[in-house]
Scaffold this active site. Structure first.
Site, PDB file in Angstrom:
ATOM      1  N   PHE B 116       0.858  -1.177   0.000  1.00  0.00           N
ATOM      2  CA  PHE B 116       0.000   0.000   0.000  1.00  0.00           C
ATOM      3  C   PHE B 116       0.903   1.238   0.000  1.00  0.00           C
ATOM      4  O   PHE B 116       2.073   1.163   0.346  1.00  0.00           O
ATOM      5  CB  PHE B 116      -0.892   0.002   1.250  1.00  0.00           C
ATOM      6  CG  PHE B 116      -2.361  -0.069   0.950  1.00  0.00           C
ATOM      7  CD1 PHE B 116      -2.891  -1.152   0.280  1.00  0.00           C
ATOM      8  CD2 PHE B 116      -3.214   0.960   1.335  1.00  0.00           C
ATOM      9  CE1 PHE B 116      -4.250  -1.208   0.008  1.00  0.00           C
ATOM     10  CE2 PHE B 116      -4.568   0.905   1.063  1.00  0.00           C
ATOM     11  CZ  PHE B 116      -5.092  -0.176   0.399  1.00  0.00           C
ATOM     12  N   GLN B 231      -7.858  14.532   4.052  1.00  0.00           N
ATOM     13  CA  GLN B 231      -7.083  13.808   3.048  1.00  0.00           C
ATOM     14  C   GLN B 231      -7.785  13.789   1.698  1.00  0.00           C
ATOM     15  O   GLN B 231      -8.966  13.457   1.605  1.00  0.00           O
ATOM     16  CB  GLN B 231      -6.872  12.371   3.503  1.00  0.00           C
ATOM     17  CG  GLN B 231      -6.092  11.542   2.490  1.00  0.00           C
ATOM     18  CD  GLN B 231      -5.642  10.230   3.078  1.00  0.00           C
ATOM     19  OE1 GLN B 231      -6.431   9.299   3.200  1.00  0.00           O
ATOM     20  NE2 GLN B 231      -4.400  10.158   3.485  1.00  0.00           N
ATOM     21  N   HIS B 233      -7.759  11.803  -1.579  1.00  0.00           N
ATOM     22  CA  HIS B 233      -7.259  10.536  -2.104  1.00  0.00           C
ATOM     23  C   HIS B 233      -6.940  10.730  -3.580  1.00  0.00           C
ATOM     24  O   HIS B 233      -7.715  11.356  -4.303  1.00  0.00           O
ATOM     25  CB  HIS B 233      -8.339   9.457  -1.926  1.00  0.00           C
ATOM     26  CG  HIS B 233      -7.839   8.069  -2.163  1.00  0.00           C
ATOM     27  ND1 HIS B 233      -7.507   7.608  -3.407  1.00  0.00           N
ATOM     28  CD2 HIS B 233      -7.616   7.035  -1.311  1.00  0.00           C
ATOM     29  CE1 HIS B 233      -7.099   6.349  -3.311  1.00  0.00           C
ATOM     30  NE2 HIS B 233      -7.155   5.974  -2.040  1.00  0.00           N
ATOM     31  N   LEU B 243     -14.441   6.378  -5.062  1.00  0.00           N
ATOM     32  CA  LEU B 243     -13.076   5.927  -4.837  1.00  0.00           C
ATOM     33  C   LEU B 243     -12.681   4.708  -5.659  1.00  0.00           C
ATOM     34  O   LEU B 243     -13.426   3.743  -5.750  1.00  0.00           O
ATOM     35  CB  LEU B 243     -12.896   5.576  -3.361  1.00  0.00           C
ATOM     36  CG  LEU B 243     -11.430   5.413  -2.978  1.00  0.00           C
ATOM     37  CD1 LEU B 243     -10.753   6.763  -2.946  1.00  0.00           C
ATOM     38  CD2 LEU B 243     -11.302   4.734  -1.641  1.00  0.00           C
ATOM     39  N   GLU B 246      -6.600   2.392  -3.262  1.00  0.00           N
ATOM     40  CA  GLU B 246      -5.154   2.340  -3.408  1.00  0.00           C
ATOM     41  C   GLU B 246      -4.681   0.952  -3.831  1.00  0.00           C
ATOM     42  O   GLU B 246      -3.595   0.794  -4.372  1.00  0.00           O
ATOM     43  CB  GLU B 246      -4.545   2.689  -2.050  1.00  0.00           C
ATOM     44  CG  GLU B 246      -3.142   3.138  -2.124  1.00  0.00           C
ATOM     45  CD  GLU B 246      -2.831   4.034  -0.931  1.00  0.00           C
ATOM     46  OE1 GLU B 246      -3.506   5.062  -0.779  1.00  0.00           O
ATOM     47  OE2 GLU B 246      -1.938   3.677  -0.178  1.00  0.00           O
ATOM     48  N   ARG B 277      -0.560   9.355   0.031  1.00  0.00           N
ATOM     49  CA  ARG B 277      -1.691   9.931  -0.686  1.00  0.00           C
ATOM     50  C   ARG B 277      -1.537  11.429  -0.934  1.00  0.00           C
ATOM     51  O   ARG B 277      -1.869  11.922  -2.007  1.00  0.00           O
ATOM     52  CB  ARG B 277      -2.972   9.665   0.099  1.00  0.00           C
ATOM     53  CG  ARG B 277      -3.289   8.193   0.105  1.00  0.00           C
ATOM     54  CD  ARG B 277      -4.487   7.865   0.934  1.00  0.00           C
ATOM     55  NE  ARG B 277      -4.795   6.443   0.753  1.00  0.00           N
ATOM     56  CZ  ARG B 277      -5.752   5.810   1.412  1.00  0.00           C
ATOM     57  NH1 ARG B 277      -6.486   6.463   2.292  1.00  0.00           N
ATOM     58  NH2 ARG B 277      -5.975   4.529   1.187  1.00  0.00           N
ATOM     59  N   HIS B 344     -11.469  12.597   0.877  1.00  0.00           N
ATOM     60  CA  HIS B 344     -11.684  11.196   1.231  1.00  0.00           C
ATOM     61  C   HIS B 344     -11.753  10.931   2.721  1.00  0.00           C
ATOM     62  O   HIS B 344     -12.619  10.197   3.184  1.00  0.00           O
ATOM     63  CB  HIS B 344     -10.549  10.379   0.618  1.00  0.00           C
ATOM     64  CG  HIS B 344     -10.589   8.916   0.931  1.00  0.00           C
ATOM     65  ND1 HIS B 344     -11.672   8.145   0.610  1.00  0.00           N
ATOM     66  CD2 HIS B 344      -9.693   8.092   1.510  1.00  0.00           C
ATOM     67  CE1 HIS B 344     -11.435   6.899   0.992  1.00  0.00           C
ATOM     68  NE2 HIS B 344     -10.259   6.841   1.563  1.00  0.00           N
ATOM     69  N   ARG B 385      -3.182  10.494   6.685  1.00  0.00           N
ATOM     70  CA  ARG B 385      -3.368   9.093   7.067  1.00  0.00           C
ATOM     71  C   ARG B 385      -2.725   8.166   6.039  1.00  0.00           C
ATOM     72  O   ARG B 385      -2.860   8.362   4.847  1.00  0.00           O
ATOM     73  CB  ARG B 385      -4.852   8.753   7.165  1.00  0.00           C
ATOM     74  CG  ARG B 385      -5.094   7.269   7.401  1.00  0.00           C
ATOM     75  CD  ARG B 385      -6.530   6.940   7.708  1.00  0.00           C
ATOM     76  NE  ARG B 385      -7.446   7.083   6.588  1.00  0.00           N
ATOM     77  CZ  ARG B 385      -7.554   6.211   5.586  1.00  0.00           C
ATOM     78  NH1 ARG B 385      -6.772   5.146   5.544  1.00  0.00           N
ATOM     79  NH2 ARG B 385      -8.437   6.408   4.634  1.00  0.00           N
TER      80      ARG B 385
END
Lengths: 323, 571
Positions: B116, B231, B233, B243, B246, B277, B344, B385
């Site tokens: 990730f 955040q 994304h 979304l 990821e 991100r 996000h 995050r």
């Protein structure tokens, strides 16, 4: 991209507190190629008529809130492209709740029976839960995959409100709950396998009341295929030896026997074996009607299919269970 | 007749991962627990999480999970909390597994893990690309099994809180079904109401994520922490902002601009698409701003997975493939898809300690009030995050908050609520139904969302934030006269959206004020006029409080540091 199209939607409107009868209200909208059915509902509410009520949340087909029917077909509104629906239904569509009989406010229905069915199948993994486990259960991918998408159910109710058996049989658990029962009965970690199977084996409410019309699998937006799970539960009850001798299981047994013996079905024998000789008497009228039209071979006069030995081999190789 | 008062030991608002985990823990300890949700528990947004949930399942990885999280947070995360969560992550995942979560597996039967963004090791456990769904189902099932009472479709609109004794003792709610008010009076109150990214025009969030819980507390003068950190994304679908996890990049997806460059080479040469991100989002938005966007409005970039075997897409990313087909009409196994950054996740929120106890100031805690999950700010995520840490945070701190409640309950006394304490909420509702101005909910909300994206989005300046501050004041004025078109009592979703909009306007002011005062760039907060991180002034948490006129005051509290001292954050 960004092409537009004029469309008309006739939307079911009802307020259980003030209305005696529902009405269908017409809304005209210009719809672009990317829009999904939930966009249509939102735009009706936000641009034309704020009094329209419907459930919605995630916008992308994972929370299961926005189940409705379009031209009688159950969909999850945020997952269905409007132009694609127009291919099927043209540019005028009827939007209704999942079950108009249960309507409370517009597209929002009382789902209590649906959730009661959910609760009826012991919807959790049974067994002790270690609070601070140092290791996970080892489950090889081929065992894990036996759950076969049953865990993907989002409880949208599309199958339940399309199921003709559930519509007429109040006691029937319906496809979503039975698929959930399968999700747990197939989980190698579950400690309640036989009890689960006994619970779904009850006549009236369980797996034998499915009429195998395939509507649930056709309508499921997540590929759960509830019907295949109901079939798998049929097998599991035999495998676990919890099946009971009743008309449904006898029917399954004689069905297989007949194909093994002849190839085609011996309809008369099927009825006699499933329902017993006395029970079969109740069907004499249909039997004579079928006989007259040549649809019913006389007992003992069923012809054998010409490659019968092949059928027999197939049955034997496919049989996992001893009846 | 007064509003009915229902008494419980514990009342929890929100039935996602954090709420269910806490409820299960409290109920199993013998506390009478009720969970209120404006949806059905299984509709909670936790279920939408796609890609994974982090845990260093091999022991040698624990330290690097901790470091990756600290570094990902741009050193604003509190290291005591991060150390605790990353250390206990493996047993948390295995606890979920023991309760029934259907994780994807390795050939030897252990839980599979994937790479990730921003992570030095593949440690995101997953269930295909619907990890949140299996986690939510599992924790709800077990909370239900424990006997927790869940009340679906109840809208919580106010907190019962006594300022002088700094004590919370319940919530005021109404049933969406019939607009019937009720008071839920309890010794312990917990908020687990999720995030606030719905305040932005392009966002990945559910309609429900309107951050009500935050402003419910803020309206009582309680603080909100680090609200400026939102955040974005990198990979939202063009148009809808929905979304694309990821996991798409974790499995090997590449990003291209209009000149067919893999532009991440310029921004994060070593991590490329798997940079964190904030870094990837800024890169995407920069490419678009500089004219190298693609798509009909040149406002997207390409995400390319066509070089991956179709089997990988089918077995590991089936949900994502389906999404791109539904919303773009493009099959990612065969063609590139159009993406851009989408609001996000909310790093900021209700300040809590590591046991979910809500802070009423830097040093004080509210008696009987708890929070966990995205609505809370522990702070694990600091300024940004790390992917696959949110499910972990929700379940881990949700459970801890439940344990804290069990521990505290003996000292908590039930402060009796009276029927008239619902007047604030019922008054708010009647005012909304009575007003008859020119604006609709939709008009004001759209203006709010678009202006937040424009002025307080991926790139911010003093000028854009000042503009937004002034604009919020005009939106607030328009809101005070706004007309709710539906006057019915049954499922009046127009009224619900109006209440939610009021909350969005309130917490948006915290975002803007926090961002305006934070004259530096850190993690997801990027100031074009202050492009560098400034540890001297801003290695601190923002605590904002709102007075009754809507004015916000800020103060700063120190970050809990640990063994990782701040370094330049490069990837």
């Amino acid at each position: 991209m960004y092409e537009k199209r004029e469309m008309t939607f006739r939307v079911f409107r009802f307020n259980a507190q003030s209305d005696y009868l529902p009405a269908y209200k017409r809304y005209d909208l210009t719809v672009s190629k990317e829009e999904v059915m939930l966009d249509v509902l939102n735009r009706i509410k936000w641009e034309q008529d704020p009094t329209l009520s419907y459930r919605r949340s995630c916008r992308h087909g994972i929370c299961g809130s926005c189940g409705i029917k379009v031209n009688g077909r159950a969909i999850v509104a945020c997952k269905e492209n409007v132009w694609q629906l127009a291919e099927l239904y043209g540019e005028e569509m009827v939007i209704e709740p999942q079950d108009t009989r249960l309507a409370y406010k517009d597209l929002i229905i009382d789902k209590s029976r649906f959730w009661e069915s959910y609760r009826a199948v012991t919807p959790w993994l049974e067994g002790p839960v270690e609070e601070k486990p140092q290791k996970e259960h080892l489950i090889e991918p081929n065992y894990a995959e036996q759950i076969d998408e049953a865990d993907h159910c989002i409880q949208c109710g599309s199958c339940f409100y399309s199921c003709p058996a559930a519509a007429v049989n109040e006691a029937y658990l319906g496809p979503a709950a039975l698929a959930l029962a399968y999700r747990f009965s197939t989980d190698v970690r579950d400690k309640s396998h036989a009890n689960r199977l006994r619970a779904v084996n009850e006549p009236g409410s369980g797996i034998w009341d499915c009429v195998k019309c395939v509507e649930c699998s056709e309508t499921c937006p997540k590929g759960v295929e509830p019907l295949s799970k109901i079939f798998a539960l049929h097998n599991q009850t035999f495998e676990a030896g919890v099946h009971k001798r009743n008309v449904a299981t006898r029917h399954a047994v004689v069905f297989k026997r007949s194909i093994e013996k002849h190839g085609p079905l011996d309809e008369a024998e099927n009825v006699r074996y499933s329902e017993g000789s006395l029970g079969a008497l109740r069907h004499m009228r249909e039997a004579f009607a079928m006989l007259r039209r040549g649809k019913l071979p006389l007992p003992g006069r069923v012809h054998k299919s010409h490659n019968h030995s092949e059928v027999k081999t197939l049955i034997q190789s496919a049989s996992k269970n001893k009846f | 007749m007064g509003t009915p008062v229902h008494k419980f030991d514990v009342v929890i608002v929100g039935a996602g991962l954090a709420g269910c985990a806490a409820a299960k823990t409290a109920q199993e300890a013998g506390l009478k627990t009720v969970v209120l949700t404006k949806l059905h528990p299984l509709r909670s947004h936790s279920g939408a999480a796609q890609g994974g949930i982090n845990a260093a399942l091999s022991e040698s990885d624990t330290a690097s999970h901790e470091f990756d999280t600290v570094k990902g947070s741009d050193y604003l995360g509190d290291q005591d909390a991060i150390e605790l969560m990353t250390r206990e992550a493996p047993q948390t995942i295995r606890w979920l597994e023991h309760m029934g979560a259907v994780f994807s597996r390795n050939d030897d039967g252990t839980i599979a893990q994937r790479p990730f963004g921003g992570q030095s090791h593949p440690r995101a456990c997953y269930a295909k690309d619907r990890t949140g769904l299996t986690c939510l189902q599992t924790i709800y099932e077990q909370a239900h099994r424990a006997g927790v009472q869940f009340l679906d479709e109840w809208y919580v609109g106010d907190l019962l809180y006594d300022k002088s004794s700094d004590q919370a003792y319940g919530v005021v709610a109404y049933s969406l079904k019939e607009t019937e008010f009720a008071i839920f009076n309890a010794k312990a109150v917990m908020f687990a109401t999720g995030g606030y990214a719905r305040a932005f025009g392009i966002n990945s969030n559910a309609h429900a994520n309107t951050g009500d819980g935050l402003s419910i507390l803020a309206r009582h003068g309680l603080p909100l922490e680090d609200m400026e950190f939102v955040q974005f994304h990198p990979t939202g679908l063009a148009g809808s902002g929905i979304l694309i996890s990821e996991a798409a990049r974790g499995e090997g997806g590449h990003l291209y601009n209009s000149e067919n460059e893999r532009f991440m080479e310029k921004y994060a040469p070593s991590k490329m698409e798997l940079a964190p991100r904030d870094v990837v989002s800024r890169a995407i938005e920069k490419e678009i701003l500089e004219g190298r966007g693609v798509g009909p409005n040149k406002d997207s970039v390409w995400l390319d997975l066509t070089h991956l075997p179709e089997e990988i897409i089918e077995t590991r990313l089936p949900e994502l493939r389906d999404l791109a087909i539904t919303f773009l009409g493009r099959d990612m196994a065969k063609e590139r898809i159009l993406i851009r950054a989408t609001a996000h996740y909310s790093m900021g929120g209700i300040p809590t300690d590591i046991d979910g106890r809500v802070r009423s100031g830097a040093e004080r805690k509210v008696s009987g009030l708890y929070a966990a999950g995205e609505c809370a700010c522990v702070s694990i995520h600091g300024a940004n995050r790390l992917g696959a840490n949110s499910l972990l945070e929700a379940i881990f701190f949700g459970r801890r908050a439940g344990e804290a409640i069990v521990q505290d309950i003996g000292q908590l006394e039930l402060r009796e609520a009276i029927g008239t304490e619902s007047d604030r909420l019922s008054g708010e509702v009647s005012a909304l139904l009575r007003n008859n101005g020119p604006d609709t909910v939709h008009a004001i909300r759209t203006d709010l969302q678009q202006s937040m994206t424009r002025n307080a989005g991926v790139f911010r300046t003093r000028a854009s934030l000042l503009e937004q501050k002034a604009y919020l004041a005009t939106l607030r004025d328009r809101f005070s006269q706004m007309r709710v078109g539906d006057k019915s009592k049954l499922y009046n979703t127009d009224l619900q959206e109006a209440l939610e909009l009021g909350h969005m306007l309130d917490f948006s002011a915290f975002i803007v004020e926090g961002a305006l005062a934070r004259e530096e760039s850190r993690g997801a907060h990027y100031r074009e006029d202050f492009p560098e991180r400034n540890d001297e002034r801003f290695l601190q948490h923002t605590f904002g409080t709102m007075d009754p006129s809507g004015k916000i005051a800020l103060e700063y509290t120190p970050v809990t540091l640990g063994r990782h001292t701040p370094q330049a954050r490069t990837y």
